[in-house]
Every structure is written in C-alpha cells, then in structure tokens.
Design an enzyme around this catalytic site. Structure first.
Site, PDB file in Angstrom:
ATOM      1  N   GLY A  48       0.771  -1.245   0.000  1.00 54.51           N
ATOM      2  CA  GLY A  48       0.000   0.000   0.000  1.00 54.51           C
ATOM      3  C   GLY A  48       0.798   1.290   0.000  1.00 54.51           C
ATOM      4  O   GLY A  48       0.394   2.286  -0.576  1.00 54.51           O
ATOM      5  N   ASP A 107      -4.616   1.648  10.944  1.00 56.01           N
ATOM      6  CA  ASP A 107      -6.010   1.351  11.271  1.00 56.01           C
ATOM      7  C   ASP A 107      -6.040   0.776  12.688  1.00 56.01           C
ATOM      8  O   ASP A 107      -6.036   1.528  13.657  1.00 56.01           O
ATOM      9  CB  ASP A 107      -6.520   0.383  10.192  1.00 56.01           C
ATOM     10  CG  ASP A 107      -7.969   0.040  10.309  1.00 56.01           C
ATOM     11  OD1 ASP A 107      -8.775   0.960  10.493  1.00 56.01           O
ATOM     12  OD2 ASP A 107      -8.323  -1.141  10.193  1.00 56.01           O
ATOM     13  N   LYS A 135      -6.389   6.408  11.347  1.00 55.74           N
ATOM     14  CA  LYS A 135      -7.764   6.337  11.864  1.00 55.74           C
ATOM     15  C   LYS A 135      -7.681   6.203  13.384  1.00 55.74           C
ATOM     16  O   LYS A 135      -7.627   5.069  13.892  1.00 55.74           O
ATOM     17  CB  LYS A 135      -8.483   5.116  11.290  1.00 55.74           C
ATOM     18  CG  LYS A 135      -8.633   5.074   9.775  1.00 55.74           C
ATOM     19  CD  LYS A 135      -9.339   3.771   9.366  1.00 55.74           C
ATOM     20  CE  LYS A 135      -9.401   3.560   7.876  1.00 55.74           C
ATOM     21  NZ  LYS A 135      -9.876   2.203   7.501  1.00 55.74           N
ATOM     22  N   ILE A 157     -11.316   3.399   2.700  1.00 53.23           N
ATOM     23  CA  ILE A 157     -10.895   4.259   1.599  1.00 53.23           C
ATOM     24  C   ILE A 157      -9.989   3.509   0.622  1.00 53.23           C
ATOM     25  O   ILE A 157      -9.421   2.477   0.971  1.00 53.23           O
ATOM     26  CB  ILE A 157     -10.170   5.517   2.112  1.00 53.23           C
ATOM     27  CG1 ILE A 157      -8.947   5.125   2.930  1.00 53.23           C
ATOM     28  CG2 ILE A 157     -11.096   6.390   2.941  1.00 53.23           C
ATOM     29  CD1 ILE A 157      -8.079   6.299   3.236  1.00 53.23           C
ATOM     30  N   ASP A 163      -5.861  -0.171  -1.531  1.00 50.96           N
ATOM     31  CA  ASP A 163      -6.594  -1.071  -2.426  1.00 50.96           C
ATOM     32  C   ASP A 163      -7.819  -1.715  -1.815  1.00 50.96           C
ATOM     33  O   ASP A 163      -8.004  -1.733  -0.595  1.00 50.96           O
ATOM     34  CB  ASP A 163      -5.654  -2.207  -2.844  1.00 50.96           C
ATOM     35  CG  ASP A 163      -5.396  -3.161  -1.681  1.00 50.96           C
ATOM     36  OD1 ASP A 163      -5.015  -2.679  -0.586  1.00 50.96           O
ATOM     37  OD2 ASP A 163      -5.598  -4.375  -1.843  1.00 50.96           O
ATOM     38  N   ARG A 169      -5.331   0.832  -6.625  1.00 49.73           N
ATOM     39  CA  ARG A 169      -4.089   1.458  -6.146  1.00 49.73           C
ATOM     40  C   ARG A 169      -3.626   2.557  -7.086  1.00 49.73           C
ATOM     41  O   ARG A 169      -2.915   3.469  -6.689  1.00 49.73           O
ATOM     42  CB  ARG A 169      -2.966   0.427  -6.046  1.00 49.73           C
ATOM     43  CG  ARG A 169      -3.201  -0.660  -5.014  1.00 49.73           C
ATOM     44  CD  ARG A 169      -1.877  -1.385  -4.746  1.00 49.73           C
ATOM     45  NE  ARG A 169      -2.056  -2.678  -4.110  1.00 49.73           N
ATOM     46  CZ  ARG A 169      -2.173  -2.874  -2.804  1.00 49.73           C
ATOM     47  NH1 ARG A 169      -2.161  -1.855  -1.995  1.00 49.73           N
ATOM     48  NH2 ARG A 169      -2.316  -4.081  -2.304  1.00 49.73           N
TER      49      ARG A 169
HETATM   50  P1  IMP Z   1      -3.688  -2.232  10.697  1.00 49.83           P
HETATM   51  O1  IMP Z   1      -2.714  -3.347  10.944  1.00 49.83           O
HETATM   52  O2  IMP Z   1      -5.097  -2.621  11.132  1.00 49.83           O
HETATM   53  O3  IMP Z   1      -3.278  -0.901  11.292  1.00 49.83           O
HETATM   54  O4  IMP Z   1      -3.871  -2.077   9.154  1.00 49.83           O
HETATM   55  C1  IMP Z   1      -2.920  -1.534   8.376  1.00 49.83           C
HETATM   56  C2  IMP Z   1      -3.042  -1.995   6.944  1.00 49.83           C
HETATM   57  O5  IMP Z   1      -4.386  -2.340   6.575  1.00 49.83           O
HETATM   58  C3  IMP Z   1      -2.682  -0.839   6.065  1.00 49.83           C
HETATM   59  O6  IMP Z   1      -1.304  -0.853   5.797  1.00 49.83           O
HETATM   60  C4  IMP Z   1      -3.513  -1.069   4.834  1.00 49.83           C
HETATM   61  O7  IMP Z   1      -2.812  -1.906   3.940  1.00 49.83           O
HETATM   62  C5  IMP Z   1      -4.737  -1.784   5.320  1.00 49.83           C
HETATM   63  N1  IMP Z   1      -5.868  -0.835   5.493  1.00 49.83           N
HETATM   64  C6  IMP Z   1      -6.332  -0.296   6.648  1.00 49.83           C
HETATM   65  N2  IMP Z   1      -7.380   0.519   6.436  1.00 49.83           N
HETATM   66  C7  IMP Z   1      -7.584   0.536   5.085  1.00 49.83           C
HETATM   67  C8  IMP Z   1      -8.525   1.218   4.226  1.00 49.83           C
HETATM   68  O8  IMP Z   1      -9.398   2.007   4.643  1.00 49.83           O
HETATM   69  N3  IMP Z   1      -8.394   0.975   2.897  1.00 49.83           N
HETATM   70  C9  IMP Z   1      -7.465   0.119   2.370  1.00 49.83           C
HETATM   71  N4  IMP Z   1      -6.562  -0.532   3.140  1.00 49.83           N
HETATM   72  C10 IMP Z   1      -6.632  -0.341   4.487  1.00 49.83           C
HETATM   73 MG    MG Z   2      -0.425  -1.424   4.025  1.00 51.49          MG
END
Ligand code: IMP
Ligand code: MG
Length: 181
Positions: A48, A107, A135, A157, A163, A169
C-alpha cells in the site's frame, strides 16, 4: 472527479491529489528538519505505501537517505484479519541506523506494532513512523505514528496506493466508500 465502482461498491471522492501533495510536502519538511545531517533508512511497507513512499522519499530531499522495502498483509476485502502475515522480510542491516517506517494508513495498529517489535530485535538507533493516513478511533494497539498526513474517521478508503483486494491502487486521488442511504 466522479464516483468509482469496485466489486459492486460505490466510492466517492474523499481527498484530492492536490491536498495529498500538500500534506506530502508538509511531512517532507518536518522529516527533513528532524533528520538533516543523518543517514536514515526509509522503510516502505508494501504494497500500500509504495506510491506515498516514492513521493515522500523524493520530497524529503535528504542527501544520504536510503530506502528499503518489507511486505505485510493484514487486510482481506474491507476488514482487517487481525493477523499480520510477513510476506517479504528485511534484507538490509539496520543495526545502529535511524529507521523511518513509511505506511499508507494506520487502522488497528496491529501491523505497525508487530513491525516495531520485529525491528527492535535488530538494534536500530531509532525508529519513527510516518503514515499518510491515520484512523485514531480504530487504533487498538501501539502508539500513534510520529508523523501523520491526515487523521480520518473509521471509513474504508482506496486510491493512491490503497486497495480493495488489489484494485484501485492506481487512482491518483483517494476515495471513500459511499454510505448506503
Ligand atoms: P492495521 O494493521 O489494522 O493498522 O492495518 C494496516 C493496513 O491495513 C494498512 O497498511 C492497509 O494496507 C490496510 N488498510 C487499513 N485501512 C484501510 C482502508 O481504509 N483501505 C485500504 N486498506 C486499508
Ligand atoms: Mg499497508
């Protein structure tokens, strides 16, 4: 800019490319100021973050900076799986180095927390994180990133590297899932 449809879902314009570019410039200024005269390694989290990292890395214009890549996967469709898979590991020697982790979005914070734990084993001098998007309401583990482009509510998003199962992307702007009315 108009609505985009992926997998039957409608996405509406959310952050325009000019707005993204402005925040990338602002983040680059802060990083340049904090790291001037040092030799940091930018660590781009694939997939990403690749577009953000390429814009940010150039905008920082740090003479002795390097970039490396690592690959993680935690999302399936629009949900975090809660489990992070490392698909491609770190090959660079980071001992004694200043690491700037480059993420597209934080996230739950699970990916970031796992990566920081992993990096700590290799004795870097410092580790900071820059994320284009954050977020705050969704954060369940770890610390917020040191540098943040945009704080956004917990909505799904895509675009500018982000993606939906590999799609979207390549959109130059960021789109958000349209609420069903
Ligand atoms: P986390 O481990 O939950 O913090 O997630 C991080 C990864 O989830 C990011 O690097 C993104 O690849 C993916 N991600 C989190 N939120 C979104 C979103 O709203 N759209 C697309 N990918 C997301
Ligand atoms: Mg990512």
């Amino acid at each position: 800019m108009e609505e985009m449809i992926y997998q039957g879902l409608t996405f509406e314009p959310y952050i325009r490319r000019e707005e993204i570019a402005k925040q990338v410039r602002r983040l680059a200024q802060e990083i340049k100021r904090d790291y001037d005269g040092t030799t940091p390694i930018f660590l781009c989290i694939l997939n990403g973050a690749f577009i953000f990292a390429s814009d940010l890395f150039r905008a920082c214009n740090l003479h002795d900076a390097e970039i490396a890549f690592i690959r993680f996967k935690s999302y399936m469709g629009m949900e975090s799986t809660g489990e992070v898979k490392q698909l491609m590991g770190l090959t660079e020697d980071i001992e004694g180095r200043d690491i700037i982790i480059v993420e597209d979005i934080i996230d739950s914070g699970i990916t970031a927390a796992q990566l920081r734990k992993e990096l700590a084993k290799h004795n870097p001098r410092s580790v900071k994180m820059v994320s284009l998007l954050f977020k705050p309401e969704a954060l369940t583990v770890g610390e917020p990133p040191e540098y943040v482009g945009f704080e956004i509510p917990s909505k799904f998003i895509l675009g500018y590297g982000l993606d939906l199962d590999g799609l979207a992307r390549n959109l130059p702007d960021i789109y958000a899932l349209k609420e069903q009315r």
